[in-house]
Design a protein around this motif. Sequence first.
Motif, short mmCIF file in Angstrom:
data_model
loop_
_atom_site.label_atom_id
_atom_site.label_comp_id
_atom_site.label_asym_id
_atom_site.label_seq_id
_atom_site.Cartn_x
_atom_site.Cartn_y
_atom_site.Cartn_z
N LYS A 98 42.26 -44.11 -12.80
CA LYS A 98 42.30 -44.09 -11.41
C LYS A 98 41.37 -45.03 -10.71
O LYS A 98 40.32 -45.37 -11.15
CB LYS A 98 41.70 -42.87 -11.07
N ARG A 99 42.03 -46.03 -9.64
CA ARG A 99 41.09 -46.80 -9.01
C ARG A 99 40.66 -46.28 -7.88
O ARG A 99 41.13 -45.58 -6.97
CB ARG A 99 42.18 -47.97 -8.77
N GLU A 100 39.27 -46.32 -7.78
CA GLU A 100 38.46 -45.96 -6.47
C GLU A 100 37.97 -47.01 -5.74
O GLU A 100 37.31 -48.00 -6.44
CB GLU A 100 37.47 -44.99 -7.21
N THR A 101 37.87 -46.88 -4.40
CA THR A 101 37.12 -47.87 -3.78
C THR A 101 35.77 -47.24 -3.45
O THR A 101 35.47 -45.98 -3.10
CB THR A 101 37.87 -47.85 -2.19
N MET A 102 34.76 -48.06 -3.83
CA MET A 102 33.44 -47.54 -3.80
C MET A 102 32.56 -48.27 -2.55
O MET A 102 31.94 -47.31 -1.96
CB MET A 102 32.74 -48.52 -5.09
N ARG A 103 32.97 -49.27 -2.07
CA ARG A 103 32.55 -49.78 -0.79
C ARG A 103 33.68 -50.52 0.01
O ARG A 103 34.43 -51.25 -0.76
CB ARG A 103 31.08 -50.78 -1.07
N GLY A 104 33.54 -50.69 1.15
CA GLY A 104 34.57 -51.21 1.94
C GLY A 104 36.08 -50.50 2.25
O GLY A 104 35.77 -49.28 1.95
N GLY A 137 42.35 -60.58 4.21
CA GLY A 137 41.19 -60.71 5.01
C GLY A 137 39.83 -59.58 4.75
O GLY A 137 38.95 -60.08 5.60
N MET A 138 40.24 -58.73 3.65
CA MET A 138 39.16 -57.72 3.97
C MET A 138 38.77 -57.74 2.36
O MET A 138 39.32 -58.11 1.54
CB MET A 138 39.91 -56.50 4.15
N ILE A 139 37.39 -57.24 1.97
CA ILE A 139 36.86 -57.28 0.83
C ILE A 139 36.22 -56.02 0.56
O ILE A 139 35.89 -55.03 1.25
CB ILE A 139 35.65 -58.27 0.81
N ARG A 140 36.44 -55.58 -0.68
CA ARG A 140 36.23 -54.25 -1.04
C ARG A 140 35.55 -54.03 -2.53
O ARG A 140 36.08 -55.17 -3.47
CB ARG A 140 37.22 -53.15 -1.10
N LEU A 141 34.65 -53.35 -2.95
CA LEU A 141 34.21 -53.03 -4.30
C LEU A 141 35.01 -51.98 -4.73
O LEU A 141 35.25 -50.88 -4.06
CB LEU A 141 32.81 -52.87 -4.12
N VAL A 142 35.70 -52.02 -5.91
CA VAL A 142 36.36 -51.05 -6.65
C VAL A 142 36.04 -50.54 -7.98
O VAL A 142 35.39 -51.45 -8.51
CB VAL A 142 38.06 -51.35 -6.67
N ARG A 143 36.40 -49.61 -8.44
CA ARG A 143 35.90 -49.22 -9.80
C ARG A 143 37.37 -48.49 -10.30
O ARG A 143 37.89 -47.57 -9.77
CB ARG A 143 34.86 -47.99 -9.85
N TRP A 144 37.65 -48.99 -11.52
CA TRP A 144 38.53 -48.41 -12.52
C TRP A 144 37.96 -47.51 -13.52
O TRP A 144 37.05 -47.79 -14.35
CB TRP A 144 39.61 -49.45 -13.23
N LYS A 145 38.38 -46.02 -13.50
CA LYS A 145 37.78 -45.31 -14.20
C LYS A 145 38.56 -44.21 -15.09
O LYS A 145 39.70 -43.98 -14.50
CB LYS A 145 36.78 -44.11 -13.32
N GLU A 146 38.23 -43.92 -16.17
CA GLU A 146 38.99 -42.79 -16.86
C GLU A 146 38.61 -41.29 -16.35
O GLU A 146 37.60 -41.19 -15.98
CB GLU A 146 38.65 -42.80 -18.29
N LYS A 147 39.88 -40.80 -16.19
CA LYS A 147 39.80 -39.25 -15.48
C LYS A 147 40.36 -38.34 -16.70
O LYS A 147 41.21 -38.70 -17.22
CB LYS A 147 40.31 -39.16 -14.13
N VAL A 148 40.25 -37.07 -16.42
CA VAL A 148 40.82 -35.97 -17.00
C VAL A 148 41.73 -35.08 -16.25
O VAL A 148 40.87 -34.55 -15.22
CB VAL A 148 40.32 -35.36 -18.06
N PHE A 201 27.46 -54.53 -2.98
CA PHE A 201 28.05 -54.72 -1.88
C PHE A 201 27.21 -54.42 -0.79
O PHE A 201 26.60 -53.37 -0.42
CB PHE A 201 29.12 -53.65 -1.87
N PRO A 202 26.80 -55.61 0.11
CA PRO A 202 26.05 -55.21 1.24
C PRO A 202 26.11 -54.25 2.30
O PRO A 202 27.52 -54.28 2.50
CB PRO A 202 25.80 -56.75 1.89
N LYS A 203 25.32 -53.74 2.75
CA LYS A 203 25.73 -52.58 4.01
C LYS A 203 24.86 -53.10 4.92
O LYS A 203 23.69 -53.90 5.16
CB LYS A 203 25.25 -51.41 3.48
N ASN A 204 25.46 -53.00 6.56
CA ASN A 204 24.79 -52.81 7.62
C ASN A 204 24.45 -54.38 7.95
O ASN A 204 23.12 -54.61 7.98
CB ASN A 204 23.56 -52.05 7.69
N ARG A 205 25.09 -55.44 7.79
CA ARG A 205 24.94 -56.70 7.96
C ARG A 205 23.74 -57.35 7.29
O ARG A 205 22.91 -58.19 7.52
CB ARG A 205 24.51 -56.97 9.52
#
Length: 329
Positions: free
Chosen positions: A281-287, A261-272, A233-237
């Motif tokens: 849990k779904r986590e937003t990694m970028r955006g 109209g927004m884009i984001r990178l997400v991660r679905w992860k196993e938690k305890v 996910f690109p940063k800073n243009r």
Amino acid sequence: MFTEKRLTEAYNNAKEMFYDDYSRIVFMSDAHRGDGSVSDEFLRSRNLFVHALKEYYESEYTFVEVGDGEELLEYSEFEHIKNAHTDVYGLIKKFYDKDRYIRIFGNHDIFLKKQKYVEKNYYINYDEYSEEYFDFLKGIDPLESLVLKHRQTSQEIFVLHGHQGDAPNDQFWFFTMLSLKYFWRFLHRFGIRNPASPIKNVSKRHKIERNYSKWIKKNRRMLICGHTHRFKFPKNRAVPYFNTGCGIYPSSITALELSEGMIRLVRWKEKVNDDGLLYIKRETMRGPEPVELFDIRKPKEVVEYLAKLKIQRTKKSREERAAFREEKM
């Protein structure tokens, strides 16, 4: 040069579809669904994948599978893959029946280029319980590439798997298939990976990404792909090169989401939790970032102004929805 040629061909031949700020689209790739045996790498993330698909279906997303959904180079009998992952294909069928499933083929499911193969394996399915055949993904037309075009701004998002121009996985894919099917498939059972693959070969992976970045700069298009299994996910243009990651990380899967109209990178992860219970849990990694920020056809000032307007509209819309919910309560 060859990568540029292949990308340009894929762009020129891409199916064009329109989207807008009301569209909800999720991009996922590289699930590599196998036959359920010990060499099937998808098994370790299947529950994550099913949970994520259920959430996206209920939230009315369109699911774009960006290649390598099945590991057809290692397991050529698709019937075995379908039987091993009936819950996954049940959800995919639900998306497809609502006209919300778009399939792009990659190098590991390149057989989807052949119409006869698709008709034989994807049009119908067999129910072992009722012992009857039924329509599965009848009429599906897998794509090599897709161009999403914004209805108002005409901004384009070029989507493809990402193997184009990667010689062992593109023009020489047949020989790669032989090595996977009759050699590396068995080593996978012991956790050994193919060193020639871009997944583990860092220099090769970065070469692919550099070639794609050159094409993006030259053609001024935002690009989404998979193939390398390395989320991006690109940063800073920076150059608008996005990568979905993959569906076979040890304890997580990643995806790119486009909504409002927004884009984001997400991660679905196993938690305890504190009680020792597993949950997802779904986590937003970028955006999230306005897609306008990644339109390199326009001057920087125009892009930033449009992005600012998008953020203000989105914030106002969310506040109005929250106020409406409070009134209803």
